[in-house]
Design an enzyme around this catalytic site. Structure first.
Site, PDB file in Angstrom:
ATOM      1  N   ASP A 447      23.602 -89.077 -27.364  1.00 21.30           N
ATOM      2  CA  ASP A 447      24.711 -89.562 -28.197  1.00 21.30           C
ATOM      3  C   ASP A 447      25.841 -90.057 -27.289  1.00 21.30           C
ATOM      4  O   ASP A 447      25.809 -89.850 -26.069  1.00 21.30           O
ATOM      5  CB  ASP A 447      25.184 -88.395 -29.078  1.00 21.30           C
ATOM      6  CG  ASP A 447      26.155 -88.830 -30.166  1.00 21.30           C
ATOM      7  OD1 ASP A 447      26.140 -90.018 -30.540  1.00 21.30           O
ATOM      8  OD2 ASP A 447      26.920 -87.969 -30.669  1.00 21.30           O
ATOM      9  N   GLU A 450      27.739 -95.186 -25.378  1.00 25.31           N
ATOM     10  CA  GLU A 450      28.189 -96.602 -25.318  1.00 25.31           C
ATOM     11  C   GLU A 450      28.842 -96.941 -23.984  1.00 25.31           C
ATOM     12  O   GLU A 450      28.701 -98.102 -23.578  1.00 25.31           O
ATOM     13  CB  GLU A 450      29.171 -96.886 -26.467  1.00 25.31           C
ATOM     14  CG  GLU A 450      28.550 -96.781 -27.833  1.00 25.31           C
ATOM     15  CD  GLU A 450      28.161 -95.363 -28.224  1.00 25.31           C
ATOM     16  OE1 GLU A 450      28.836 -94.432 -27.754  1.00 25.31           O
ATOM     17  OE2 GLU A 450      27.185 -95.177 -28.950  1.00 25.31           O
ATOM     18  N   ASP A 533      27.098 -93.518 -37.395  1.00 23.55           N
ATOM     19  CA  ASP A 533      28.138 -92.963 -38.269  1.00 23.55           C
ATOM     20  C   ASP A 533      28.593 -93.889 -39.393  1.00 23.55           C
ATOM     21  O   ASP A 533      29.742 -94.319 -39.450  1.00 23.55           O
ATOM     22  CB  ASP A 533      29.334 -92.524 -37.413  1.00 23.55           C
ATOM     23  CG  ASP A 533      28.916 -91.512 -36.369  1.00 23.55           C
ATOM     24  OD1 ASP A 533      27.735 -91.103 -36.366  1.00 23.55           O
ATOM     25  OD2 ASP A 533      29.753 -91.136 -35.539  1.00 23.55           O
TER      26      ASP A 533
HETATM   27  O1  MIG Z   1      32.130 -88.031 -31.888  1.00 22.21           O
HETATM   28  O2  MIG Z   1      27.831 -84.912 -32.127  1.00 22.21           O
HETATM   29  O3  MIG Z   1      26.799 -90.390 -34.162  1.00 22.21           O
HETATM   30  O4  MIG Z   1      25.462 -88.250 -35.326  1.00 22.21           O
HETATM   31  O5  MIG Z   1      26.816 -85.806 -35.427  1.00 22.21           O
HETATM   32  C1  MIG Z   1      31.043 -87.856 -32.743  1.00 22.21           C
HETATM   33  C2  MIG Z   1      28.617 -85.157 -33.236  1.00 22.21           C
HETATM   34  C3  MIG Z   1      29.848 -87.425 -31.983  1.00 22.21           C
HETATM   35  C4  MIG Z   1      28.379 -88.908 -33.204  1.00 22.21           C
HETATM   36  C5  MIG Z   1      27.004 -89.078 -33.722  1.00 22.21           C
HETATM   37  C6  MIG Z   1      26.769 -88.102 -34.844  1.00 22.21           C
HETATM   38  C7  MIG Z   1      26.984 -86.700 -34.348  1.00 22.21           C
HETATM   39  C8  MIG Z   1      28.394 -86.564 -33.775  1.00 22.21           C
HETATM   40  N1  MIG Z   1      28.604 -87.546 -32.724  1.00 22.21           N
END
Ligand code: MIG
Length: 845
Positions: A447, A450, A533
């Site tokens: 996650d 980017e 999201d």
């Molecule tokens: O700043 O890990 O897209 O699926 O639940 C948010 C927490 C960070 C973004 C992900 C989302 C996840 C969430 N993450």
């Protein structure tokens, strides 16, 4: 946009005071270093630095002013040289090289030559004719007066044509300006909250965490600058892949409907051009060049359940019981979001919440679950934390030009960011998964890559920060490193690469399963992807399908979205409709936001629970079919979820059709995307289509009005298909595909071929021949039906029964050859054949 104060309050509300303050500090620091290192060779100090700092340097992508004035174009041609199969054309101010990649694909590079350009030896006789490179199926012609390129099909028809010469601007951009044919359609570009047909929009390539997004927001987490063009009523298609990894923007006809402009923040520009004429062929070629998904383990196709976050351990165990005992809903994957970690330190566990993770995982395995853990790139800057110390000692983190480690705030607070573009760092990162893998963790979920940094919208690593290069991304690789401007878009891809290759090293006999939020051209080689999201609302559900379709047309096929939507509260109806569509998507996972109530198949009680359970069970019965589609995708790059235009590109009715899709070769799915709706119109392209639920026969092309009560969405099966299904199960591998049922749908013209692929679903033995590929050739004839069934490969599925169900059969047959027993079921209008085996099956009426 929100005022700074509002932003601040929103930050404090969602992540707390301390991280918000860190984020503010980061914003100030970023601006400071961007000012300081504007010219990395001569960093500013003192008063000039302060002055530059106060002059605001806006960060991408939210500030992307229109390009400055044009300062150079190639000018007239000076010399032409043949280079191993290709062409080098020297113009007064630029050099063009065209290199063949395939009989229907080339690579084009434009470089500006030394300002004068006149240092070139003047050719004896200046070339008069247009230089031309002719390949077997594609010709490129270059205009001698200004370098404009025209691509031609083998029959001489123009496929693509530059509207103006390539141009360099005063503010350091390169412009490619192409003519847009009058009835052209555009697709691809990775992940876009846009219509399927991208024409008329402007799209930026700069991977961005939008926090949450709505239809129309751009850019998002994963960009792929691959533009597919379909024109001449669908008879002609071509693809253009921009190789530059720096920020770019495609205006697909907003400024001028007759041209599309590709604008790249770079000094030189490189692209690959692919000729069709079919979209399917382009995708095969494009993925041959940029990579395809590996064969993921079969359980990846199971149902997955997630929320931000399931903790502590007792909550996870209850979830498992809810699936297996309380509600009897099939499920394979349980995903743990960031709360499993100790203070968000990656590769650790919070031992209060999860005192014995190995034991928990073993127990979940015993119940047939797989465990997937989220991992973020940010490593908490904490000297007592092993990963940070080690990374610091070994020089694994991204640094400023002056050698200082870049620190930015994310979930753990101030954190360092591994430079995944460096192969040394990727190896280190991959190995960091060892302990978790030894504990039994089955898959990883990358996650925030980017990469996202807390702060203003779009906050990321500041531009001056250094990287080794662009890592495993295809494109213009800098030889001695680059700054974040060039490495930003490939950061996520290289993190996914580090993870997948690490898993492959740590568990050589098992196939890695990695999901990544960010990515770039070719990320499909390492990971699956989800659309992150979005919101729990109907417009977001509707937006999901074109997003997934365009991802598939960009090479990224193993995708899905958070079922029920991420931010906000889903209703039971929204969740069910979302699930019904997602059951036909490769990645089928429910997930929700930290502040939303649970989003599980039973969360809204009846009638939703029963419908949800039935649809998830249907997915498990369809596994043989879905797995075959995955295998096919791994071999050819053809997506699993396909827009109708992929198979019917000469039918203008489907060029912008974005509320129905093909799943694999045989199924057409028309999800319900609006609240309170119980019927919808469905377009059926040419040929015969069987209603999956009722076996009613339809003939396309044309529209049908289909019933869509809550418990059903319209699904059709293409005539000629042999649709393989297995028994119901609670999780992948609970039982073998026994009986295996082959659903035969007659009525196609001529003979039709269907495939079924199987292997152990888990190991890499298939690469050494341990697979079984079934090939079914179905041909109907007056008064009868023939099915030829051949197999190839060495995998032994074990003893099992194979049944065949022939659909749409009005009366009992006169003779059946090739099965042990036959039974006509008049009410169901089908013929059931029990105990078939490879060879020839003949039915006569
Ligand atoms: O700043 O890990 O897209 O699926 O639940 C948010 C927490 C960070 C973004 C992900 C989302 C996840 C969430 N993450």
């Amino acid at each position: 946009m929100s005022s700074p104060l509002l932003l601040l309050l929103r930050g404090i509300q969602s992540v707390g005071l301390r991280p918000t303050m860190d984020a503010v500090a980061h914003a100030v620091r970023s601006r400071w270093v961007e000012a300081k290192f504007a010219d990395p060779r001569r960093p500013l100090r003192g008063l000039p630095l302060l002055r530059a700092f106060l002059r605001r340097i806006p960060s991408p992508p939210y500030s992307f002013p229109p390009p400055g004035p044009i300062v150079a174009t190639p000018g007239p041609l000076r010399a032409v040289r043949q280079t191993d199969g290709g062409l080098e054309c020297r113009f007064a101010h630029a050099v063009l090289t065209i290199t063949p990649l395939a009989p229907d694909a080339v690579r084009v590079v434009w470089r500006r030559s030394a300002p004068a350009g006149d240092d070139l030896p003047a050719p004896q006789s200046p070339p008069q004719d247009a230089p031309q490179l002719s390949l077997e199926r594609l010709t490129c012609r270059v205009a001698p007066e200004d370098g404009r390129i025209t691509f031609l099909a083998p029959d001489g028809e123009t496929v693509a044509e530059e509207a103006a010469p390539v141009a360099w601007t005063a503010d350091g951009r390169v412009l490619l300006r192409w003519q847009t044919p009058p009835n052209a359609h555009f697709y691809g570009l990775g992940e876009r909250a846009a219509p399927l047909d991208l024409r008329g929009g402007v799209y930026v390539h700069w991977n961005t965490d939008p926090r949450t997004y709505d239809p129309g927001d751009d850019p998002l987490y994963l960009c792929v600058p691959f533009l597919l063009t379909l024109h001449r009523d669908g008879h002609q298609a071509c693809g253009l892949l921009l190789e530059n990894t720096t920020r770019s923007r495609f205006d697909l006809g907003r400024a001028d409907p007759a041209t599309h402009v590709l604008e790249v923040e770079d000094e030189e520009v490189a692209y690959r051009f692919f000729y069709g004429p079919t979209v399917a062929h382009i995708l095969e070629r494009f993925t041959e060049q940029t990579g395809r998904h590996p064969l993921f383990p079969l359980w990846a196709l199971g149902y997955h359940q997630c929320r931000w976050s399931y903790y502590p351990e007792a909550r996870v165990r209850r979830l498992a019981r809810d699936f297996r005992e309380t509600h009897r809903v099939p499920c394979d994957g349980i995903h743990l979001d960031i709360h499993y970690m100790d203070g968000y330190r990656v590769f650790t566990w919070d031992r209060e919440r999860f005192p014995d993770p190995a034991r928990l995982i073993a127990d979940l395995h015993a119940q047939g679950f797989k465990v997937v853990l989220i991992v973020d790139p940010g490593v908490k800057a904490d000297r007592k934390y092993r990963v940070f110390r080690e990374g610091l000692e070994k020089g694994m983190f991204c640094r400023y030009p002056d050698g200082k480690v870049f620190i930015g705030p994310v979930w753990p607070g101030n954190s360092a960011f591994p430079d995944f573009t460096d192969p040394r760092v990727r190896a280190w990162w991959g190995d960091l998964h060892r302990e978790l893998v030894e504990m039994g963790v089955d898959g990883f979920w990358d996650d925030m890559n980017e990469p996202a940094v807390f702060g203003e919208d779009g906050a990321t690593i500041p531009a001056p920060v250094r990287h080794a290069g662009i890592g495993e991304a295809p494109g213009l690789a800098p030889s001695d490193g680059c700054d974040h401007r060039r490495a930003h878009n490939v950061y996520g891809l290289n993190m996914a690469c580090a993870t997948a290759e690490g898993l492959a090293r740590l568990r050589p006999d098992r196939r890695p399963f990695v999901i990544t939020r960010s990515g770039w051209t070719g990320v499909q080689r390492y990971a699956a992807h989800w659309t992150a999201d979005n919101r729990s609302d109907w417009p977001s559900l509707r937006q999901t399908l074109p997003m997934v379709l365009n991802l598939g047309l960009s090479g990224i096929a193993f995708t899905g979205s958070d079922i029920g939507g991420f931010e906000g509260f889903a209703t039971g109806e929204l969740f069910t409709r979302w699930l019904q569509m997602s059951v036909f998507f490769p990645f089928c996972r429910a997930h929700t936001y930290a502040f939303s109530p649970d989003q599980e198949p039973w969360s809204w009680g009846e009638p939703y629970l029963t419908v949800n359970r039935e649809f998830i069970r249907l997915r498990y019965r369809l596994l043989p079919y879905l797995y075959t589609a995955l295998w096919q995708c791994a071999r050819t790059g053809l997506p699993i979820v396909r827009p109708l235009l992929l198979d019917f590109q000469d039918d203008p009715a489907v060029h912008s059709l974005e509320d129905e899709f093909l799943c694999g070769d045989a199924l057409l799915v028309a999800p319900v995307l609006e609240e309170g709706v119980t019927a919808r119109r469905v377009y059926l392209p040419r040929g015969v289509w069987w209603d999956f639920w009722t076996d009613v026969r339809h003939e396309g092309p044309g529209w049908v009005e289909a019933e869509a009560p809550l418990e059903r969405i319209p699904v059709y099966v293409r005539a000629g298909a042999v649709l393989p299904t297995g028994p119901e199960m609670d999780y992948v591998g609970q039982r073998p595909w026994d009986p295996l049922t082959l659903h035969v749908y007659p009525g196609a013209e001529g003979a039709a071929v269907s495939l079924l692929y199987e292997d152990d679903g888990e190991t890499t033995a298939y690469r050494r021949g341990a697979y079984l590929l079934h090939r079914f050739t179905l041909s109907g004839r007056a008064g009868g039906l023939d099915l030829f069934w051949e197999t190839e490969g060495a995998y032994d599925p074990g003893p099992r029964r194979v049944d065949i169900v022939v659909h749409g059969v009005e009366r009992g047959p006169a003779s059946v050859e090739g099965a042990q027993a036959a039974e006509h079921l008049p009410a169901a209008r089908c013929l059931r054949l029990v105990g078939a085996r490879p060879g020839v099956l003949r039915v006569r009426w």
